[in-house]
Write a protein that holds these residues in place. Structure first.
Motif, PDB file in Angstrom:
ATOM      1  N   GLY A 277       0.700  -1.281  -0.128  1.00  0.00           N
ATOM      2  CA  GLY A 277       0.012  -0.049   0.031  1.00  0.00           C
ATOM      3  C   GLY A 277       0.763   1.276  -0.065  1.00  0.00           C
ATOM      4  O   GLY A 277       0.241   2.261  -0.094  1.00  0.00           O
ATOM      5  N   GLY A 278       2.116   1.379   0.301  1.00  0.00           N
ATOM      6  CA  GLY A 278       2.854   2.438   0.122  1.00  0.00           C
ATOM      7  C   GLY A 278       2.920   2.956   1.764  1.00  0.00           C
ATOM      8  O   GLY A 278       3.886   3.981   1.737  1.00  0.00           O
TER       9      GLY A 278
ATOM     10  N   ARG B 221      -8.149   7.525   3.504  1.00  0.00           N
ATOM     11  CA  ARG B 221      -8.998   8.522   2.719  1.00  0.00           C
ATOM     12  C   ARG B 221      -8.439   8.899   1.462  1.00  0.00           C
ATOM     13  O   ARG B 221      -9.187   8.809   0.479  1.00  0.00           O
ATOM     14  CB  ARG B 221      -9.105   9.977   3.456  1.00  0.00           C
ATOM     15  CG  ARG B 221      -9.636  10.011   4.810  1.00  0.00           C
ATOM     16  CD  ARG B 221     -10.019  11.479   5.002  1.00  0.00           C
ATOM     17  NE  ARG B 221     -10.909  12.196   4.082  1.00  0.00           N
ATOM     18  CZ  ARG B 221     -12.197  12.046   3.901  1.00  0.00           C
ATOM     19  NH1 ARG B 221     -12.762  11.505   4.772  1.00  0.00           N
ATOM     20  NH2 ARG B 221     -12.660  12.887   2.953  1.00  0.00           N
ATOM     21  N   THR B 222      -6.840   8.918   1.341  1.00  0.00           N
ATOM     22  CA  THR B 222      -6.340   9.106   0.001  1.00  0.00           C
ATOM     23  C   THR B 222      -5.681   7.917  -0.515  1.00  0.00           C
ATOM     24  O   THR B 222      -5.505   7.847  -1.827  1.00  0.00           O
ATOM     25  CB  THR B 222      -5.318  10.249   0.258  1.00  0.00           C
ATOM     26  OG1 THR B 222      -4.380   9.661   1.026  1.00  0.00           O
ATOM     27  CG2 THR B 222      -5.825  11.251   0.751  1.00  0.00           C
ATOM     28  N   ALA B 223      -5.893   6.655   0.168  1.00  0.00           N
ATOM     29  CA  ALA B 223      -4.964   5.563  -0.625  1.00  0.00           C
ATOM     30  C   ALA B 223      -5.789   4.948  -1.723  1.00  0.00           C
ATOM     31  O   ALA B 223      -4.973   4.665  -2.713  1.00  0.00           O
ATOM     32  CB  ALA B 223      -5.311   4.443   0.586  1.00  0.00           C
ATOM     33  N   ASP B 224      -6.727   5.187  -1.920  1.00  0.00           N
ATOM     34  CA  ASP B 224      -7.417   4.439  -3.204  1.00  0.00           C
ATOM     35  C   ASP B 224      -7.831   5.427  -4.369  1.00  0.00           C
ATOM     36  O   ASP B 224      -8.584   5.215  -5.134  1.00  0.00           O
ATOM     37  CB  ASP B 224      -8.891   3.826  -2.852  1.00  0.00           C
ATOM     38  CG  ASP B 224      -8.411   2.549  -1.893  1.00  0.00           C
ATOM     39  OD1 ASP B 224      -7.610   1.878  -1.908  1.00  0.00           O
ATOM     40  OD2 ASP B 224      -9.498   2.160  -1.051  1.00  0.00           O
ATOM     41  N   ARG B 225      -7.388   6.576  -4.051  1.00  0.00           N
ATOM     42  CA  ARG B 225      -7.782   7.798  -5.025  1.00  0.00           C
ATOM     43  C   ARG B 225      -7.039   7.638  -6.224  1.00  0.00           C
ATOM     44  O   ARG B 225      -5.520   7.494  -5.952  1.00  0.00           O
ATOM     45  CB  ARG B 225      -7.734   9.032  -4.283  1.00  0.00           C
ATOM     46  CG  ARG B 225      -8.910   9.391  -3.322  1.00  0.00           C
ATOM     47  CD  ARG B 225      -8.815  10.534  -2.587  1.00  0.00           C
ATOM     48  NE  ARG B 225     -10.154  10.816  -1.758  1.00  0.00           N
ATOM     49  CZ  ARG B 225      -9.952  11.708  -1.102  1.00  0.00           C
ATOM     50  NH1 ARG B 225      -9.187  12.656  -0.918  1.00  0.00           N
ATOM     51  NH2 ARG B 225     -11.150  11.798  -0.135  1.00  0.00           N
ATOM     52  N   GLU B 226      -7.444   7.798  -7.439  1.00  0.00           N
ATOM     53  CA  GLU B 226      -6.319   8.129  -8.490  1.00  0.00           C
ATOM     54  C   GLU B 226      -6.638   9.557  -9.046  1.00  0.00           C
ATOM     55  O   GLU B 226      -7.667  10.124  -8.937  1.00  0.00           O
ATOM     56  CB  GLU B 226      -7.231   7.321  -9.611  1.00  0.00           C
ATOM     57  CG  GLU B 226      -7.573   5.809  -9.157  1.00  0.00           C
ATOM     58  CD  GLU B 226      -6.981   4.739 -10.243  1.00  0.00           C
ATOM     59  OE1 GLU B 226      -7.053   5.270 -11.442  1.00  0.00           O
ATOM     60  OE2 GLU B 226      -6.747   3.607 -10.226  1.00  0.00           O
ATOM     61  N   TYR B 227      -5.422   9.740  -9.414  1.00  0.00           N
ATOM     62  CA  TYR B 227      -5.457  11.376  -9.913  1.00  0.00           C
ATOM     63  C   TYR B 227      -5.096  11.332 -11.330  1.00  0.00           C
ATOM     64  O   TYR B 227      -4.474  10.767 -11.998  1.00  0.00           O
ATOM     65  CB  TYR B 227      -4.170  12.115  -9.068  1.00  0.00           C
ATOM     66  CG  TYR B 227      -4.345  11.976  -7.593  1.00  0.00           C
ATOM     67  CD1 TYR B 227      -4.773  13.217  -6.890  1.00  0.00           C
ATOM     68  CD2 TYR B 227      -4.125  10.716  -6.714  1.00  0.00           C
ATOM     69  CE1 TYR B 227      -5.150  13.141  -5.588  1.00  0.00           C
ATOM     70  CE2 TYR B 227      -4.326  10.714  -5.412  1.00  0.00           C
ATOM     71  CZ  TYR B 227      -4.745  11.885  -5.017  1.00  0.00           C
ATOM     72  OH  TYR B 227      -5.040  12.114  -3.537  1.00  0.00           O
TER      73      TYR B 227
ATOM     74  N   ASN C  14      -3.430  17.931  -3.426  1.00  0.00           N
ATOM     75  CA  ASN C  14      -1.965  17.226  -3.906  1.00  0.00           C
ATOM     76  C   ASN C  14      -2.629  16.773  -5.261  1.00  0.00           C
ATOM     77  O   ASN C  14      -2.015  15.368  -5.430  1.00  0.00           O
ATOM     78  CB  ASN C  14      -1.759  15.985  -2.723  1.00  0.00           C
ATOM     79  CG  ASN C  14      -2.770  15.393  -2.298  1.00  0.00           C
ATOM     80  OD1 ASN C  14      -3.707  15.633  -2.907  1.00  0.00           O
ATOM     81  ND2 ASN C  14      -2.577  14.593  -1.452  1.00  0.00           N
ATOM     82  N   GLY C  15      -3.302  17.302  -5.964  1.00  0.00           N
ATOM     83  CA  GLY C  15      -3.554  16.638  -7.205  1.00  0.00           C
ATOM     84  C   GLY C  15      -5.039  16.798  -7.657  1.00  0.00           C
ATOM     85  O   GLY C  15      -5.794  16.956  -6.623  1.00  0.00           O
ATOM     86  N   THR C  16      -5.533  16.249  -8.765  1.00  0.00           N
ATOM     87  CA  THR C  16      -6.969  16.359  -9.004  1.00  0.00           C
ATOM     88  C   THR C  16      -7.330  14.911  -9.071  1.00  0.00           C
ATOM     89  O   THR C  16      -6.747  14.346  -9.696  1.00  0.00           O
ATOM     90  CB  THR C  16      -7.116  17.095 -10.539  1.00  0.00           C
ATOM     91  OG1 THR C  16      -6.607  18.337 -10.240  1.00  0.00           O
ATOM     92  CG2 THR C  16      -8.382  16.916 -10.586  1.00  0.00           C
ATOM     93  N   VAL C  17      -8.259  14.540  -8.144  1.00  0.00           N
ATOM     94  CA  VAL C  17      -8.898  13.433  -8.123  1.00  0.00           C
ATOM     95  C   VAL C  17      -9.673  13.023  -9.296  1.00  0.00           C
ATOM     96  O   VAL C  17     -10.550  13.792  -9.635  1.00  0.00           O
ATOM     97  CB  VAL C  17      -9.556  13.203  -6.640  1.00  0.00           C
ATOM     98  CG1 VAL C  17     -10.291  11.874  -6.599  1.00  0.00           C
ATOM     99  CG2 VAL C  17      -8.741  13.291  -5.310  1.00  0.00           C
ATOM    100  N   ASP C  18      -9.563  11.723  -9.753  1.00  0.00           N
ATOM    101  CA  ASP C  18     -10.073  11.682 -11.124  1.00  0.00           C
ATOM    102  C   ASP C  18     -11.341  10.644 -10.605  1.00  0.00           C
ATOM    103  O   ASP C  18     -11.225   9.595 -10.377  1.00  0.00           O
ATOM    104  CB  ASP C  18      -9.226  10.522 -11.820  1.00  0.00           C
ATOM    105  CG  ASP C  18      -9.818  10.233 -13.337  1.00  0.00           C
ATOM    106  OD1 ASP C  18     -11.131  10.797 -13.355  1.00  0.00           O
ATOM    107  OD2 ASP C  18      -9.272   9.768 -13.867  1.00  0.00           O
ATOM    108  N   TRP C  19     -12.609  11.561 -10.694  1.00  0.00           N
ATOM    109  CA  TRP C  19     -13.748  10.823 -10.497  1.00  0.00           C
ATOM    110  C   TRP C  19     -14.582  10.762 -11.801  1.00  0.00           C
ATOM    111  O   TRP C  19     -15.995  11.082 -11.577  1.00  0.00           O
ATOM    112  CB  TRP C  19     -14.689  11.553  -9.402  1.00  0.00           C
ATOM    113  CG  TRP C  19     -14.187  10.998  -7.875  1.00  0.00           C
ATOM    114  CD1 TRP C  19     -13.341   9.743  -7.795  1.00  0.00           C
ATOM    115  CD2 TRP C  19     -14.461  11.601  -6.667  1.00  0.00           C
ATOM    116  NE1 TRP C  19     -13.257   9.675  -6.394  1.00  0.00           N
ATOM    117  CE2 TRP C  19     -13.796  10.688  -5.797  1.00  0.00           C
ATOM    118  CE3 TRP C  19     -15.354  12.676  -6.440  1.00  0.00           C
ATOM    119  CZ2 TRP C  19     -13.845  11.137  -4.332  1.00  0.00           C
ATOM    120  CZ3 TRP C  19     -15.129  13.112  -4.940  1.00  0.00           C
ATOM    121  CH2 TRP C  19     -14.460  12.329  -3.922  1.00  0.00           C
ATOM    122  N   THR C  20     -14.133  10.901 -12.872  1.00  0.00           N
ATOM    123  CA  THR C  20     -14.741  10.793 -14.120  1.00  0.00           C
ATOM    124  C   THR C  20     -15.552   9.478 -14.116  1.00  0.00           C
ATOM    125  O   THR C  20     -15.053   8.399 -13.652  1.00  0.00           O
ATOM    126  CB  THR C  20     -13.941  11.015 -15.328  1.00  0.00           C
ATOM    127  OG1 THR C  20     -12.792   9.896 -15.448  1.00  0.00           O
ATOM    128  CG2 THR C  20     -13.059  12.656 -15.123  1.00  0.00           C
ATOM    129  N   GLY C  21     -16.561   9.603 -15.292  1.00  0.00           N
ATOM    130  CA  GLY C  21     -17.362   8.304 -15.358  1.00  0.00           C
ATOM    131  C   GLY C  21     -18.310   8.392 -14.084  1.00  0.00           C
ATOM    132  O   GLY C  21     -19.019   6.764 -14.107  1.00  0.00           O
TER     133      GLY C  21
END
Ligand SMILES: [Cu+2]
Length: 157
Positions: free
Chosen positions: A28-29, A35-41, A59-66
Motif C-alpha cells: 500500500g505504500g 482517505r487518499t489511499a484508493d484515490r486516482e489522480y 495534492n493533485g486532482t482526484v479522477d472521479w470521471t465516469g
C-alpha cells in the motif's frame, strides 16, 4: 451418515482470501491515510494558476470521471474541502456535505458568478448539490475561510 466435506472446504477458502488480503495490504505504500489511499489522480493537471496556493490538502486532482454522483466534504480538517480538486464527467452531480467542524462554511463560485451559491451553514450533515452539464473549470471557495486556503475546484471534462 454425516456430511463434513462442506465445512472443510469453507475453511480452506477463507484462509486463501486472508492471504491475498494480507499481500495487498503490504503493497500500500504506507502513507497511513485511508482517505487518499484508493484515490486516482489525473496525469495532467488543469491550469489552476494560483488557485491552490496556500491550500494545504491540495495534492493533485482526484479522477472521479465516469461517475453519476460524487461527494466532497466541507470542513474536513476544519477549513478544507476534501477532496479539494476533483475531475468529473458532464452530467455528474456533486454533493457537498458539511462535517460540522470549523464553524460556518459555504460553497460559492469564483468567476462563474452564481453557479454555486450555498447557504452559510454550521451543521453536520447539511448538503448542497449541483449537476455540472458543461465542460470547464469551476473554482469555488468558502467565503469566511477563503484566506485560510478553503478553496476548491470541479473540473468537468
Ligand atoms: Cu469555511
Amino acid at each position: 451418515m454425516r456430511e463434513t466435506t462442506y465445512s472443510r472446504r469453507a475453511v480452506v477458502g477463507t484462509t486463501g482470501i486472508a492471504a491475498v488480503t494480507l499481500l495487498a495490504g503490504c503493497s500500500g505504500g504506507g502513507s497511513g491515510d485511508d482517505r487518499t489511499a484508493d484515490r486516482e489522480y489525473l496525469d495532467e493537471e488543469p491550469a489552476y494558476d494560483n488557485w491552490f496556493e496556500g491550500v494545504d490538502n491540495y495534492n493533485g486532482t482526484v479522477d472521479w470521471t465516469g461517475q453519476e454522483a460524487v461527494t466532497v466534504e466541507v470542513g474536513y480538517n476544519q477549513y478544507e474541502f476534501d477532496p479539494t480538486a476533483i475531475a468529473v464527467s458532464p452530467g455528474t452531480t456533486v454533493t457537498w456535505e458539511w462535517t460540522g467542524m470549523g464553524g460556518g462554511h459555504d460553497v460559492v463560485s469564483e468567476g462563474e458568478a452564481g453557479l454555486l451559491e450555498s447557504d452559510l451553514v454550521n451543521s453536520e450533515g447539511h448538503t448542497y448539490s449541483h449537476t455540472f452539464e458543461t465542460s470547464g473549470l469551476y473554482r469555488y471557495r468558502c467565503t469566511p475561510h477563503e484566506s485560510l486556503g478553503m478553496r476548491g475546484t470541479v473540473y468537468v471534462e
